[in-house]
Design a protein around this motif. Sequence first.
Motif, mmCIF file in Angstrom:
data_model
loop_
_atom_site.group_PDB
_atom_site.id
_atom_site.type_symbol
_atom_site.label_atom_id
_atom_site.label_comp_id
_atom_site.label_asym_id
_atom_site.label_seq_id
_atom_site.Cartn_x
_atom_site.Cartn_y
_atom_site.Cartn_z
ATOM 1 N N TYR A 113 0.856 -1.192 0.000
ATOM 2 C CA TYR A 113 0.000 0.000 0.000
ATOM 3 C C TYR A 113 0.891 1.241 0.000
ATOM 4 C CZ TYR A 113 -3.904 -3.100 0.881
ATOM 5 O OH TYR A 113 -4.857 -4.091 0.757
ATOM 6 N N PHE A 114 0.638 2.106 -0.971
ATOM 7 C CA PHE A 114 1.420 3.325 -1.105
ATOM 8 C C PHE A 114 0.559 4.545 -0.835
ATOM 9 C CE2 PHE A 114 5.483 1.990 -2.596
ATOM 10 C CZ PHE A 114 5.275 0.839 -3.330
ATOM 11 N N CYS A 115 1.181 5.511 -0.215
ATOM 12 C CA CYS A 115 0.608 6.828 -0.047
ATOM 13 C C CYS A 115 1.438 7.776 -0.910
ATOM 14 C CB CYS A 115 0.682 7.220 1.427
ATOM 15 S SG CYS A 115 0.185 8.888 1.800
ATOM 16 N N ALA A 116 0.789 8.729 -1.555
ATOM 17 C CA ALA A 116 1.492 9.711 -2.373
ATOM 18 C C ALA A 116 0.867 11.069 -2.133
ATOM 19 C CB ALA A 116 1.411 9.347 -3.855
ATOM 20 N N SER A 117 1.680 12.109 -2.227
ATOM 21 C CA SER A 117 1.132 13.453 -2.091
ATOM 22 C C SER A 117 1.595 14.315 -3.255
ATOM 23 C CB SER A 117 1.510 14.081 -0.747
ATOM 24 O OG SER A 117 2.887 14.402 -0.678
ATOM 25 N N ARG A 118 0.890 15.409 -3.447
ATOM 26 C CA ARG A 118 1.164 16.268 -4.597
ATOM 27 C C ARG A 118 0.660 17.663 -4.317
ATOM 28 N NH1 ARG A 118 -2.732 15.808 -9.269
ATOM 29 N NH2 ARG A 118 -3.128 17.971 -8.773
ATOM 30 N N LEU A 119 1.398 18.615 -4.885
ATOM 31 C CA LEU A 119 0.943 19.997 -4.837
ATOM 32 C C LEU A 119 0.145 20.245 -6.103
ATOM 33 C CD1 LEU A 119 1.212 22.597 -3.174
ATOM 34 C CD2 LEU A 119 3.238 23.147 -4.510
ATOM 35 N N ARG A 120 -1.063 20.789 -5.968
ATOM 36 C CA ARG A 120 -1.962 20.930 -7.104
ATOM 37 C C ARG A 120 -1.300 21.586 -8.310
ATOM 38 N NH1 ARG A 120 -7.174 21.045 -8.787
ATOM 39 N NH2 ARG A 120 -7.671 22.611 -10.347
ATOM 40 N N THR A 121 -0.536 22.636 -8.034
ATOM 41 C CA THR A 121 0.032 23.397 -9.138
ATOM 42 C C THR A 121 1.294 22.775 -9.698
ATOM 43 O OG1 THR A 121 1.276 24.745 -7.569
ATOM 44 C CG2 THR A 121 -0.893 25.547 -8.237
ATOM 45 N N ALA A 122 1.746 21.691 -9.119
ATOM 46 C CA ALA A 122 3.065 21.164 -9.491
ATOM 47 C C ALA A 122 3.018 19.831 -10.207
ATOM 48 C CB ALA A 122 3.943 21.036 -8.252
ATOM 49 N N LEU A 123 1.856 19.445 -10.719
ATOM 50 C CA LEU A 123 1.788 18.134 -11.360
ATOM 51 C C LEU A 123 2.800 18.003 -12.478
ATOM 52 C CD1 LEU A 123 0.544 15.365 -11.927
ATOM 53 C CD2 LEU A 123 -1.047 16.490 -13.464
ATOM 54 N N PHE A 124 2.906 19.008 -13.319
ATOM 55 C CA PHE A 124 3.749 18.864 -14.490
ATOM 56 C C PHE A 124 5.226 18.863 -14.151
ATOM 57 C CE2 PHE A 124 0.138 18.590 -16.695
ATOM 58 C CZ PHE A 124 -0.517 19.728 -17.120
ATOM 59 N N ASN A 125 5.605 19.554 -13.089
ATOM 60 C CA ASN A 125 7.022 19.624 -12.766
ATOM 61 C C ASN A 125 7.460 18.526 -11.810
ATOM 62 O OD1 ASN A 125 7.406 21.883 -14.345
ATOM 63 N ND2 ASN A 125 6.860 23.273 -12.697
ATOM 64 N N TYR A 126 6.613 18.174 -10.874
ATOM 65 C CA TYR A 126 7.056 17.284 -9.817
ATOM 66 C C TYR A 126 6.258 15.998 -9.699
ATOM 67 C CZ TYR A 126 9.324 21.627 -8.531
ATOM 68 O OH TYR A 126 10.059 22.773 -8.559
ATOM 69 N N GLY A 127 5.107 15.937 -10.314
ATOM 70 C CA GLY A 127 4.341 14.710 -10.237
ATOM 71 C C GLY A 127 3.979 14.368 -8.809
ATOM 72 N N TYR A 128 3.777 13.089 -8.600
ATOM 73 C CA TYR A 128 3.467 12.584 -7.281
ATOM 74 C C TYR A 128 4.764 12.238 -6.555
ATOM 75 C CZ TYR A 128 -1.420 11.565 -8.633
ATOM 76 O OH TYR A 128 -2.727 11.622 -9.036
ATOM 77 N N THR A 129 4.769 12.435 -5.254
ATOM 78 C CA THR A 129 5.852 11.918 -4.422
ATOM 79 C C THR A 129 5.289 10.764 -3.613
ATOM 80 O OG1 THR A 129 6.888 14.096 -4.258
ATOM 81 C CG2 THR A 129 7.555 12.422 -2.664
ATOM 82 N N PHE A 130 5.862 9.602 -3.824
ATOM 83 C CA PHE A 130 5.381 8.402 -3.141
ATOM 84 C C PHE A 130 6.185 8.122 -1.884
ATOM 85 C CE2 PHE A 130 2.333 6.134 -5.865
ATOM 86 C CZ PHE A 130 2.431 6.868 -7.040
ATOM 87 N N GLY A 131 5.498 7.514 -0.916
ATOM 88 C CA GLY A 131 6.204 6.946 0.227
ATOM 89 C C GLY A 131 6.834 5.621 -0.163
ATOM 90 N N SER A 132 7.495 5.001 0.796
ATOM 91 C CA SER A 132 8.169 3.723 0.525
ATOM 92 C C SER A 132 7.231 2.532 0.621
ATOM 93 C CB SER A 132 9.336 3.535 1.499
ATOM 94 O OG SER A 132 10.302 4.550 1.295
ATOM 95 N N GLY A 133 5.989 2.785 1.017
ATOM 96 C CA GLY A 133 4.987 1.729 1.031
ATOM 97 C C GLY A 133 4.938 0.929 2.315
ATOM 98 N N THR A 134 3.797 0.280 2.518
ATOM 99 C CA THR A 134 3.618 -0.688 3.607
ATOM 100 C C THR A 134 3.296 -2.026 2.970
ATOM 101 O OG1 THR A 134 2.793 0.910 5.228
ATOM 102 C CG2 THR A 134 2.205 -1.404 5.564
ATOM 103 N N ARG A 135 4.139 -3.018 3.235
ATOM 104 C CA ARG A 135 3.869 -4.363 2.716
ATOM 105 C C ARG A 135 3.000 -5.098 3.727
ATOM 106 N NH1 ARG A 135 5.651 -7.655 -1.178
ATOM 107 N NH2 ARG A 135 7.257 -6.149 -1.792
ATOM 108 N N LEU A 136 1.763 -5.356 3.331
ATOM 109 C CA LEU A 136 0.805 -6.023 4.215
ATOM 110 C C LEU A 136 0.652 -7.484 3.815
ATOM 111 C CD1 LEU A 136 -1.448 -6.016 6.378
ATOM 112 C CD2 LEU A 136 -3.035 -5.353 4.563
ATOM 113 N N THR A 137 0.792 -8.352 4.800
ATOM 114 C CA THR A 137 0.556 -9.775 4.590
ATOM 115 C C THR A 137 -0.501 -10.220 5.588
ATOM 116 O OG1 THR A 137 2.861 -10.118 3.932
ATOM 117 C CG2 THR A 137 1.578 -12.074 4.516
ATOM 118 N N VAL A 138 -1.591 -10.760 5.057
ATOM 119 C CA VAL A 138 -2.673 -11.271 5.903
ATOM 120 C C VAL A 138 -2.668 -12.791 5.792
ATOM 121 C CG1 VAL A 138 -5.128 -11.195 6.449
ATOM 122 C CG2 VAL A 138 -4.001 -9.181 5.461
ATOM 123 N N VAL A 139 -2.468 -13.457 6.923
ATOM 124 C CA VAL A 139 -2.358 -14.928 6.888
ATOM 125 C C VAL A 139 -3.590 -15.576 7.512
ATOM 126 C CG1 VAL A 139 0.134 -14.835 6.912
ATOM 127 C CG2 VAL A 139 -1.106 -14.978 9.078
#
Lengths: 111, 116
Positions: B90-116
């Motif tokens: 599961y990834f979370c990403a954030s973005r500045l509205r005005t910066a899509l074209f220059n910076y895109g999304y910045t993603f976190g490193s994610g959470t690896r979830l395992t359900v057993v």
Amino acid sequence: TQLLEQSPQFLSIQEGENLTVYCNSSSVFSSLQWYRQEPGEGPVLLVTVVTGGEVKKLKRLTFQFGDARKDSSLHITAAQTGDTGLYLCAGASGSARQLTFGSGTQLTVLP
Amino acid sequence: DAGVIQSPRHEVTEMGQEVTLRCKPISGHDYLFWYRQTMMRGLELLIYFNNNVPIDDSGMPEDRFSAKMPNASFSTLKIQPSEPRDSAVYFCASRLRTALFNYGYTFGSGTRLTVV
């Protein structure tokens, strides 16, 4: 639902070779981005293309946006082992320009 | 800035348990997105927020999934009860509205979830 299909799904080449990855859709996007993802990390933005027919170069990487803004390609010249990773294209649409991601191309560059 | 911070990095839980994933976006970013990545389905958008308000949750797979953003610096994604098919990164990403074209999304490193 807007779909982005990438090809090939997997690509294994020798260092020094050239390669092209494709991203195709039946939908038009306001812009298209390419990301690279390494194991254990989130995707990192490489480039954004906005105008139909646009070509952008980033050192050995060349990105092209199709004239109709439905497809894109990524060409890597003289691949290096450091280019190994998952390459993702993403189309922006909607009021928030939210991204729809392609299925990805896993590139392995062998020494 | 430390980037988008997600916790935990790994989570292993038993089926039926509640799972809470956490995200701290980049300060000043006004959009926050939650994605799920699996081999079969790639990266799927689950929900996104603008200025802490949920805008589109049509990607949330079931009522077992819920997300909140109580303030500009914190968001949670909760699964209750969890099932093995929820196993993914599961990834979370954030973005500045005005910066899509220059910076895109910045993603976190994610959470690896395992359900057993």
